[in-house]
Design an enzyme around this catalytic site. Structure first.
Site, PDB file in Angstrom:
ATOM      1  N   GLU A  44       0.841  -1.190   0.000  1.00  0.00           N
ATOM      2  CA  GLU A  44       0.000   0.000   0.000  1.00  0.00           C
ATOM      3  C   GLU A  44       0.882   1.247   0.000  1.00  0.00           C
ATOM      4  O   GLU A  44       1.950   1.279   0.594  1.00  0.00           O
ATOM      5  CB  GLU A  44      -0.881  -0.004   1.247  1.00  0.00           C
ATOM      6  CG  GLU A  44      -1.815   1.187   1.352  1.00  0.00           C
ATOM      7  CD  GLU A  44      -2.633   1.208   2.639  1.00  0.00           C
ATOM      8  OE1 GLU A  44      -3.715   1.808   2.639  1.00  0.00           O
ATOM      9  OE2 GLU A  44      -2.174   0.628   3.649  1.00  0.00           O
ATOM     10  N   LYS A 116      -9.487   1.445  -2.292  1.00  0.00           N
ATOM     11  CA  LYS A 116      -9.702   0.934  -0.936  1.00  0.00           C
ATOM     12  C   LYS A 116     -11.096   1.314  -0.439  1.00  0.00           C
ATOM     13  O   LYS A 116     -11.480   2.484  -0.478  1.00  0.00           O
ATOM     14  CB  LYS A 116      -8.624   1.504  -0.012  1.00  0.00           C
ATOM     15  CG  LYS A 116      -8.646   0.990   1.416  1.00  0.00           C
ATOM     16  CD  LYS A 116      -7.471   1.598   2.181  1.00  0.00           C
ATOM     17  CE  LYS A 116      -7.388   1.144   3.607  1.00  0.00           C
ATOM     18  NZ  LYS A 116      -6.228   1.750   4.301  1.00  0.00           N
ATOM     19  N   CYS A 157      -5.049  -3.268   3.010  1.00  0.00           N
ATOM     20  CA  CYS A 157      -4.780  -2.944   4.414  1.00  0.00           C
ATOM     21  C   CYS A 157      -5.992  -3.122   5.334  1.00  0.00           C
ATOM     22  O   CYS A 157      -6.357  -4.239   5.679  1.00  0.00           O
ATOM     23  CB  CYS A 157      -4.204  -1.535   4.497  1.00  0.00           C
ATOM     24  SG  CYS A 157      -3.287  -1.224   6.045  1.00  0.00           S
TER      25      CYS A 157
END
Length: 281
Positions: A44, A116, A157
């Site tokens: 990320e 995300k 994440c």
């Protein structure tokens, strides 16, 4: 005939300068490809880690001008690999940013992009606090994508704490789950290994997690420990520290079929209702 794939997870310590991060990214991708990896994943925020909002907005680019995107497209085509940029910040115009992952095929063409979905809005111990939603626009769509004869699911994440995302990808055919990350040191020490292993076990899938690691130029600390996990929950490769580098493993996708044969929980799902229980004797 076995379906094997050599995977590499790149561990970085991205800083506040995109040019330097791009050079590190290219160096590690070339190293991974030289080792024989045909699927390479970076962490990320590959292109930039910058917690100052103003400095971040001044440093980033729209997708069609982004140097990490351009470098990844060129490298994947040159090296003939599947190259997964775990994410990089992409300017959306105005004051908002996308935390966007990219997958490029061996022909250098973009095959998928994922924003995300879950924003890291938390208040941790010792005063550590994060509000990703203040600058990042959440994504609305999850994806699976074919890489050769395998199916891969994309996540980033904090998404790891939302198991339904990975379950839906597995039900859609994903055999490889992905979790590029910049996990904080505090949460990584507590939860990184157990969360990743759980997502692999409960879905009978491989999981590849490339991570940021160490103390970054903007002052944050990330946990590192990039790893590759098999469908039985075994860690088959781990960068057992927070230093930059790569880990690799050759995975046999038939192990997914075997794990799901032993524990067919994806087939055994049943609908149910959740109600308040009545108390009393």
């Amino acid at each position: 005939m076995p379906r094997t794939l050599k995977c590499a997870a790149i561990q970085m310590r991205s800083g506040t300068g995109i040019a330097a991060n791009r050079d590190d990214f290219e160096r590690f991708v070339r190293e991974a490809a030289q080792s024989g990896a045909t699927y390479v994943q970076s962490p990320e925020m590959t292109g930039l880690i910058q917690k100052d909002r103003g400095a971040l907005l001044e440093s980033i680019f729209p997708e069609d001008e982004d140097p990490i995107v351009a470098t990844a497209a060129a490298l994947s085509g040159e090296l003939g690999i599947w190259l997964h940029v775990g994410s990089t910040p992409i300017a959306l115009g105005g004051e908002m940013v996308a935390n966007r992952a990219f997958l490029f095929g061996p022909d250098g063409k973009r095959r998928a992009a994922y924003d995300k979905i879950h924003m890291f809005d938390v208040d941790l111990d010792n005063g550590e606090s994060w509000r990703e939603s203040a600058i990042y626009r959440p994504g609305e769509h999850a994806f699976t994508v074919g890489i050769g004869n395998a199916c891969l699911g994309m996540a980033i994440c904090y998404d790891v704490r939302f198991p339904d995302l990975f379950r839906r990808q597995a039900l859609a055919g994903a055999e490889i789950l992905t979790l590029p990350a910049a996990f904080t040191r505090q949460t990584g020490e507590a939860h990184w290994h157990v969360l990743l292993r759980a997502r692999a076990i409960e879905n009978g899938a491989f999981l590849v997690a490339a991570a940021q690691g160490g103390t970054h130029r903007d002052g944050r600390e990330t946990y590192g420990h990039s790893m590759i996990i098999d469908p039985w929950g075994r860690v088959v490769a781990e960068k057992d520290d927070d230093e930059p580098g790569i880990v690799t493993a050759t995975i046999d996708l038939d192990e997914v079929l075997e794990a799901r044969r032993k524990i067919p929980n994806l087939k055994n799902i049943r609908p149910f209702k959740l109600s308040d229980a009545e108390l009393g004797g």
